[in-house]
Design an enzyme around this catalytic site. Structure first.
Site, PDB file in Angstrom:
ATOM      1  N   HIS A 374       5.745  -4.149   6.226  1.00 27.70           N
ATOM      2  CA  HIS A 374       4.797  -3.985   5.739  1.00 27.70           C
ATOM      3  C   HIS A 374       5.413  -4.835   4.010  1.00 27.70           C
ATOM      4  CE1 HIS A 374       1.909  -2.591   7.605  1.00 27.70           C
ATOM      5  NE2 HIS A 374       2.517  -2.035   8.535  1.00 27.70           N
ATOM      6  N   LYS A 567      -7.136  -2.347  -6.119  1.00 29.91           N
ATOM      7  CA  LYS A 567      -6.263  -2.145  -5.571  1.00 29.91           C
ATOM      8  C   LYS A 567      -4.831  -0.927  -6.330  1.00 29.91           C
ATOM      9  CE  LYS A 567      -5.626  -6.525  -5.637  1.00 29.91           C
ATOM     10  NZ  LYS A 567      -5.121  -7.104  -4.000  1.00 29.91           N
ATOM     11  N   ARG A 568      -4.100  -0.534  -5.611  1.00 37.70           N
ATOM     12  CA  ARG A 568      -3.351   0.730  -6.257  1.00 37.70           C
ATOM     13  C   ARG A 568      -2.195  -0.394  -7.625  1.00 37.70           C
ATOM     14  NH1 ARG A 568      -1.721   5.310  -3.900  1.00 37.70           N
ATOM     15  NH2 ARG A 568       0.160   5.786  -5.598  1.00 37.70           N
ATOM     16  N   LYS A 573       1.453  -6.570  -8.759  1.00 39.08           N
ATOM     17  CA  LYS A 573       0.452  -7.107  -8.288  1.00 39.08           C
ATOM     18  C   LYS A 573      -0.365  -7.555  -9.761  1.00 39.08           C
ATOM     19  CE  LYS A 573      -0.728  -3.549  -4.955  1.00 39.08           C
ATOM     20  NZ  LYS A 573      -1.338  -4.231  -3.418  1.00 39.08           N
ATOM     21  N   THR A 678      -5.521  -6.838   1.919  1.00 40.58           N
ATOM     22  CA  THR A 678      -6.138  -6.839   3.043  1.00 40.58           C
ATOM     23  C   THR A 678      -7.824  -6.726   2.606  1.00 40.58           C
ATOM     24  OG1 THR A 678      -6.129  -4.481   3.485  1.00 40.58           O
ATOM     25  CG2 THR A 678      -5.263  -5.744   5.049  1.00 40.58           C
ATOM     26  N   LYS A 682     -12.269  -8.595   2.745  1.00 38.42           N
ATOM     27  CA  LYS A 682     -13.254  -8.405   3.019  1.00 38.42           C
ATOM     28  C   LYS A 682     -14.498  -8.586   1.150  1.00 38.42           C
ATOM     29  CE  LYS A 682     -10.783  -3.698   3.668  1.00 38.42           C
ATOM     30  NZ  LYS A 682      -9.562  -2.763   3.052  1.00 38.42           N
TER      31      LYS A 682
HETATM   32  O1  73E Z   1       0.224  -6.073   1.524  1.00 42.78           O
HETATM   33  C1  73E Z   1       0.155  -4.687   1.921  1.00 42.78           C
HETATM   34  C2  73E Z   1      -0.115  -5.175   3.057  1.00 42.78           C
HETATM   35  O2  73E Z   1      -1.395  -5.793   3.031  1.00 42.78           O
HETATM   36  C3  73E Z   1       1.508  -4.357   1.124  1.00 42.78           C
HETATM   37  O3  73E Z   1       1.983  -3.853  -0.307  1.00 42.78           O
HETATM   38  C4  73E Z   1       0.827  -2.920   2.101  1.00 42.78           C
HETATM   39  O4  73E Z   1       0.566  -3.159   4.146  1.00 42.78           O
HETATM   40  C5  73E Z   1      -0.573  -3.621   3.341  1.00 42.78           C
HETATM   41  C6  73E Z   1      -0.463  -3.466   4.819  1.00 42.78           C
HETATM   42  O5  73E Z   1      -0.109  -4.566   5.738  1.00 42.78           O
HETATM   43  C7  73E Z   1       2.087  -1.796   1.654  1.00 42.78           C
HETATM   44  N1  73E Z   1       2.288  -0.354   2.163  1.00 42.78           N
HETATM   45  C8  73E Z   1       3.581   0.131   1.298  1.00 42.78           C
HETATM   46  N2  73E Z   1       4.335  -0.911   1.829  1.00 42.78           N
HETATM   47  N3  73E Z   1       3.496  -2.463   2.641  1.00 42.78           N
HETATM   48  C9  73E Z   1       3.630   1.551   1.897  1.00 42.78           C
HETATM   49  C10 73E Z   1       5.261   1.760   1.668  1.00 42.78           C
HETATM   50  C11 73E Z   1       5.733   3.109   1.451  1.00 42.78           C
HETATM   51  C12 73E Z   1       4.711   3.968   1.264  1.00 42.78           C
HETATM   52  C13 73E Z   1       3.493   3.353   1.757  1.00 42.78           C
HETATM   53  C14 73E Z   1       2.694   2.158   1.803  1.00 42.78           C
END
Ligand code: 73E
Length: 837
Positions: A374, A567-568, A573, A678, A682
Site C-alpha cells: 500500500h 484525510k490523515r 499529502k 480512496t 468517494k
Molecule cells: O494511498 C493510500 C491507499 O489508498 C495509502 O496511503 C494507504 O492505503 C490506502 C488503501 O490502499 C496506506 N496506509 C498505510 N500504508 N498505505 C499504512 C501503513 C502502516 C500503518 C497503517 C497504514
C-alpha cells in the site's frame, strides 16, 4: 444430538425455528421486546440512545439468522474461501448499513417513526467502530462489503481493540488525543464466541533433535502464553442472503499459566502477567503510513496471525483432505506487511507439527498467500530488529533465516557472483542490529504481489521490488486498483442522489453494477435534471453547514464553493500547501478594492483529519490551519468571501456527511507518494469535482471522467527526483508567491510566528522534500480555474453529472472480482434462504 431425538422433537425444533415475516408489526414487536426484556426499560423512560440499542438488537437478530444460514451452508459445501488478514477494519456505524443491505430500511423507518422516534437521530446515536487509521482500514471494510454482496465465501481476520483510533479534540488550536473506549456499552454488532479459545505462545527456546529417520526436528518450548478469544462481526451483502464474517481476536490470560504461577506462590507476578496478556489487544497503533517498531506491535501481529492460522488450519483439517489440497481450499490475502508472520507460522505448523518436508510445506505456503503493498514511503516499511524478534519468537526467527538461505541460494544460481544483489534482496538487512525486512519476506512467501493503483503498481516494480521483478519475472507483480463500496458511499451517505439516479435509470441495478451509471451521461443536456442534481448538492451542503456550526461554531454559506481536504494529516499529502494557498487567497482579497471583491468567488475551505500523536510537524499543520481560521473568519474585510474551518475528530460517520456536500476536494500529494487514495473516488462518485496531482488513482479517475471534469496540476512522478536534485544542488529559488506567504506568517499575521518556525523550516531551499515550492504556482493557477469554472453553474453541473456517470470502474465490486479471479481463484457461492431463524 439431533439424530438421536425422537421425530416429534425434531419437528418441534423445525417449527419453532421458522423465520418470522419482516412486516412493521413483527418488527415493532421485536423492538419493544428488546426494550422491555434485554434493556429492562419502560417506554416512557427512553431516549434516542436506548431506542438505538433496541433497534440495533432487533436488527442484530435478523443479521445473525443470515449469518447462521450462510455459515451453515458454507460448512456443508466447503468451497474454497478467501481469508483477508488486516490489522485494521474501519467499519464505522453498522445499523443503517445492515438495514439497507438486508432490504429492511423502509420497514424499520416506518416502525421506528410510529414508535415515536426519529430514525436519523436513532441512527446517529451509534458510535463508530473505528478499528483503523485511514485508507488501508477503510479499504478492508469496503472489500468486506463487496465480498458479501458478490456472494464470495470470505472471512476477515483482525484484532478486537478495546480502544480504536483516538478521539481528536482541538484545544487552543492544537490537536489533543482522548481514548476511544468504544465498548463502554455492549457492542450489538459482535457475537462473542467464548468457546473458541486458542492458546498463543511467546518466547522460550528451541530444542533440536534427530527423529527416527535422522531428520532434524525442532521443538519450540515457549516461555509464556495467552489466550485468543473470537468475536464474530457479521457482514451482510447488499440484497443477497449471504452474510460473511469478520473474526476479531481478543487477548486474555491463560488459565493454565495463572495456575502454575499461583501455585508457586507468586500471586503478584501472575496478576501482572494477566494484565500484560490483556494489553495485547488493548489499543490500535495510531500511525498511518509509518512504522512504530514497538515490541507490543510485534506481539499483536504474531498473536493475530497465529490465532487466525490456527482457526483456518482447524477448519481445513475437518475436511480430511490431503495437505497438498490446502491451496485449493484456502487463499490468504495479506493486507500490507502487517500479517506477514502468517507465512512463517504456516511453514512452522506444516514442518514442526504436521511433519511435512520443508519443500512440500513451502510449496503449500507460497501457493496460499498473496500480498498487497500500500505504500512506497520508506518510513512505513516494516522492519523488526533481530534480537527483539528472537526474544519473542525464537523458532520463527530460525525459519526466517532458513527461508532466506534457500531463497538467496536460488538467486545466486540465477544471477551468480553478484554480492550487491544478494545484499539488496536479502530478507535480513545487515545493520547494527540486523533487521528483518518484512516486505521482502512477504514477496518471497507469496505467489502474487499487487499495488493499489496503476501508477503505484508500476512504481513498486521499478523501485522497492525491482530486483524481485528481475528474479521472479513480471507476472508475479500485478495491479489491483482500489475501489469503494457504492452502497455506503452513495446509497447510504447520499440517499437523495441515490433516489434520483434510481428514478433516472429506471431501477436500482446500478448499485450492484456501477458501470450502469454511464446512463446518466445523456442527462447533462436536460436542464430540469441538472436543477434537481444541484438542488440535492445544495441540500447536502446545508446539512454540512449545520455540522460545521455545531462542531466549529462557524457560520458558512451553502452558496459558497465548498472546498474540502479530509484525510490523515501527513507531509506527503500536503495539507500545508493547501493552507499556504489559503493564506495567499486571503492576502489577495485583502489587497482588493470593493469593486474587485465583487467578482471574487466565495469559498469555504474545510479541513479534517488526525495526525499521529507523535508526528510533531503534522500537528503543527493543524495548529496553523486553526490559527489562520481564527484570523480569516473574523476579518470584516473578507466577510463571506473566505471561511476556513477545521472539523475535529474526522471519522467514517463524519465523512458520510462531508463527502456528499463537497464541490471540490483536494488530492494534492507529491506525485509518486499517495499509492492510491480512496476518498478521491468517494467525492467524484457523489458529483464532487477534484483538484489533484497526477498521483495514485487520480490518474485513472482522470482517464475515466475526462480532463474537462478534473483540475490537474503539478509535477509528474518521473520528474520528482530531478526536481529534488535541482533544488538541492542548483539552488532553485523559492516560488515568489510562496515567499510572500511565508513572510506574512513570519510577520505574525497568524499568532506568534515562533510557533510555526519548525514548519517553515521544512520549506528551506534544498530541503523542500515534498516540492511545495515547485508545485506552488501551478497549484494557485488550478485553484483560479476552479473559481472560474464554478461561476458557470450550468457548465459546472454538467461536469458534476459526468463525474458520477463515469465512476463505474471504482466500485470495490470490480476490485474484488479481479482479486477473486486473478489471485484467489474462488467462485461465488450464493446461499439459499431456507427460512430458518
Ligand atoms: O494511498 C493510500 C491507499 O489508498 C495509502 O496511503 C494507504 O492505503 C490506502 C488503501 O490502499 C496506506 N496506509 C498505510 N500504508 N498505505 C499504512 C501503513 C502502516 C500503518 C497503517 C497504514
Amino acid at each position: 444430538e439431533k439424530s438421536k431425538w425422537p421425530k416429534e422433537t425434531v419437528q418441534l425444533w423445525e417449527r419453532l425455528s421458522k423465520k418470522e415475516a419482516n412486516d412493521v408489526e413483527t418488527i415493532q414487536k421485536s423492538i419493544v421486546h428488546h426494550v422491555t426484556t434485554t434493556l429492562a426499560r419502560a417506554a416512557y423512560n427512553m431516549d434516542n440512545f436506548s431506542a438505538y440499542q433496541a433497534v440495533a438488537l432487533s436488527t442484530r437478530d435478523r443479521l445473525i439468522s443470515r449469518w447462521n444460514e450462510t455459515q451453515g451452508q458454507l460448512s456443508k459445501a466447503d468451497p474454497k474461501r478467501v481469508y483477508y488478514l488486516s490489522l485494521e477494519f474501519l467499519l464505522g456505524r453498522s445499523m443503517d448499513n445492515a438495514l439497507l443491505n438486508m432490504g429492511l430500511k423502509d420497514t424499520y423507518d416506518k416502525s421506528v417513526e410510529q414508535l415515536g422516534f426519529n430514525m436519523e437521530d436513532v441512527i446517529e446515536s451509534e458510535v463508530d467502530a473505528a478499528l483503523g487509521n485511514g485508507g488501508l482500514g477503510r479499504l478492508a471494510a469496503c472489500y468486506m462489503d463487496s465480498l458479501a454482496t458478490l456472494d464470495y465465501p470470505a472471512w476477515g481476520y483482525g484484532l478486537r481493540y478495546n480502544y480504536g483510533i483516538f478521539q481528536q479534540r482541538i484545544v487552543d488550536g492544537y490537536q489533543t488525543e482522548f481514548p476511544d473506549y468504544w465498548l463502554n456499552f455492549d457492542n450489538p454488532w459482535e457475537l462473542p464466541r467464548l468457546d473458541i479459545s486458542i492458546q498463543i505462545s511467546f518466547g522460550g527456546h528451541v530444542q533440536a533433535s534427530q527423529d527416527e529417520y535422522g531428520v532434524t526436528r525442532h521443538n519450540w518450548i515457549p516461555g509464556s502464553s495467552v489466550q485468543a478469544i473470537a468475536y464474530d462481526v457479521p457482514i451482510p451483502g447488499y440484497h443477497t442472503e449471504n452474510c460473511n464474517n469478520i473474526r476479531l481476536w481478543r487477548s486474555k490470560p491463560t488459565k493454565v499459566f495463572d495456575l502454575t504461577s499461583f501455585n508457586e506462590g507468586n500471586y503478584e507476578k501472575s496478576v501482572e502477567d494477566a494484565t500484560n496478556a490483556e494489553k495485547i489487544t488493548s489499543v490500535l497503533y495510531p500511525n498511518d503510513n509509518t512504522m512504530a517498531g514497538k515490541e507490543l506491535r510485534l506481539k499483536q501481529q504474531y498473536f493475530w496471525t497465529a490465532a487466525s492460522l490456527h482457526d483456518i488450519v482447524r477448519r481445513f483439517k475437518k475436511s480430511m483432505r490431503e495437505w497438498s489440497n490446502f491451496p485449493d481450499q484456502v487463499a490468504i490475502q495479506l493486507n500490507d506487511t502487517h500479517p506477514t508472520l502468517a507465512i512463517v507460522e504456516l511453514q512452522r505448523l506444516l514442518v514442526d507439527e504436521e511433519m511435512l518436508s520443508w519443500d512440500d510445506a513451502w510449496e503449500i505456503v507460497t501457493k496460499t498467500f498473496a500480498f498487497t503493498n500500500h505504500t512506497v514511503l520508506p518510513e512505513a516499511m516494516e522492519k523488526w530488529s533481530v534480537p527483539m524478534f528472537e526474544y519473542l519468537l525464537p523458532r520463527h526467527l530460525q525459519i526466517i533465516f532458513d527461508i532466506n538461505l534457500f531463497f538467496l541460494q536460488k538467486v545466486e544460481t540465477k544471477f551468480p557472483n553478484d554480492r550487491g544483489l544478494l545484499n539488496r534482496m536479502s530478507i535480513i538487512e545487515e545493520a547494527q542490529p540486523q533487521q528483518i525486512r518484512m516486505a521482502h519476506l512477504a514477496v518471497v512467501g507469496s505467489h502474487k504481489v499487487n499495488g493499489v493503483a496503476a501508477l503505484h503498481s508500476n512504481l513498486i516494480k521499478t523501485t522497492i521490488f525491482k530486483d524481485f521483478v528481475d528474479y521472479y519475472g513480471e507476472e508475479k507483480f500485478i495491479n489491483k486498483t482500489n475501489g469503494i463500496t457504492p452502497r455506503r458511499w452513495l446509497h447510504q451517505a447520499n440517499p437523495q442522489l441515490s433516489n434520483l439516479i434510481t428514478e433516472t435509470l429506471g431501477g436500482d441495478k446500478w448499485l450492484k453494477d456501477l458501470s450502469l451509471l454511464k446512463g446518466l451521461n445523456t442527462k447533462t443536456e436536460d436542464a430540469a435534471f441538472r436543477k434537481q442534481w444541484m438542488q440535492i448538492k445544495r441540500a447536502n451542503k446545508v446539512r454540512l453547514a449545520e455540522l460545521i456550526k455545531t462542531r466549529c461554531d462557524v457560520e458558512v454559506s451553502p452558496d459558497a464553493l465548498f472546498d474540502v481536504q479530509v484525510k490523515r494529516i501527513h507531509e506527503y499529502k500536503r495539507q500545508f500547501m493547501n493552507i499556504l494557498v489559503v493564506i495567499h487567497r486571503y492576502r489577495t482579497i485583502k489587497s482588493m478594492t470593493a469593486a474587485q471583491k465583487a467578482s471574487v468567488q466565495p469559498r469555504v475551505v474545510i479541513f479534517g483529519g488526525k495526525a499521529a500523536p507523535g508526528y510533531y510537524i503534522a500537528k503543527l499543520v493543524i495548529k496553523l490551519i486553526n490559527s489562520v481560521a481564527a484570523v480569516v473568519n473574523q476579518d470584516p474585510a473578507v466577510g463571506d468571501l473566505l471561511k476556513v474551518v477545521f472539523i475535529p475528530d474526522y471519522n467514517v460517520s463524519v465523512a458520510e456527511v462531508i463527502v456528499p456536500a463537497s464541490d471540490i476536494s483536494q488530492h494534492i500529494s507529491t506525485a509518486g507518494t499517495e499509492a492510491s487514495g480512496t476518498s478521491n473516488m468517494k467525492f467524484v462518485l457523489n458529483g464532487g469535482l477534484i483538484i489533484g496531482t497526477l498521483d495514485g488513482a487520480n490518474i485513472e479517475i482522470l482517464e475515466e471522467i475526462g480532463e474537462d471534469n478534473i483540475f490537474i496540476f503539478g509535477c509528474m512522478a518521473h520528474e520528482v527526483e530531478d526536481l529534488r536534485h535541482a533544488q538541492r544542488y542548483r539552488g532553485v529559488p523559492m516560488d515568489p508567491a510562496l515567499q510572500g506567504v511565508i513572510s506574512a506568517i513570519e510577520r505574525g499575521t497568524f499568532e506568534d510566528p515562533k510557533i510555526f518556525q519548525p514548519l517553515i523550516s521544512t520549506l528551506t531551499v534544498g530541503k523542500d522534500f515534498y516540492l511545495i515550492s515547485a508545485d506552488f504556482a501551478s497549484y494557485i493557477a488550478a485553484n483560479q480555474q476552479v473559481d472560474a469554472a464554478y461561476k458557470n453553474q450550468d457548465e459546472w453541473s454538467k461536469k458534476s453529472i459526468r463525474c458520477t456517470a463515469n465512476m463505474g470502474k471504482f466500485s470495490s465490486d470490480r476490485s474484488v472480482k479481479e482479486y477473486a479471479e486473478e489471485i484467489w481463484n474462488i467462485k461465488p457461492y450464493p446461499v439459499v434462504d431456507e427460512g430458518h431463524m
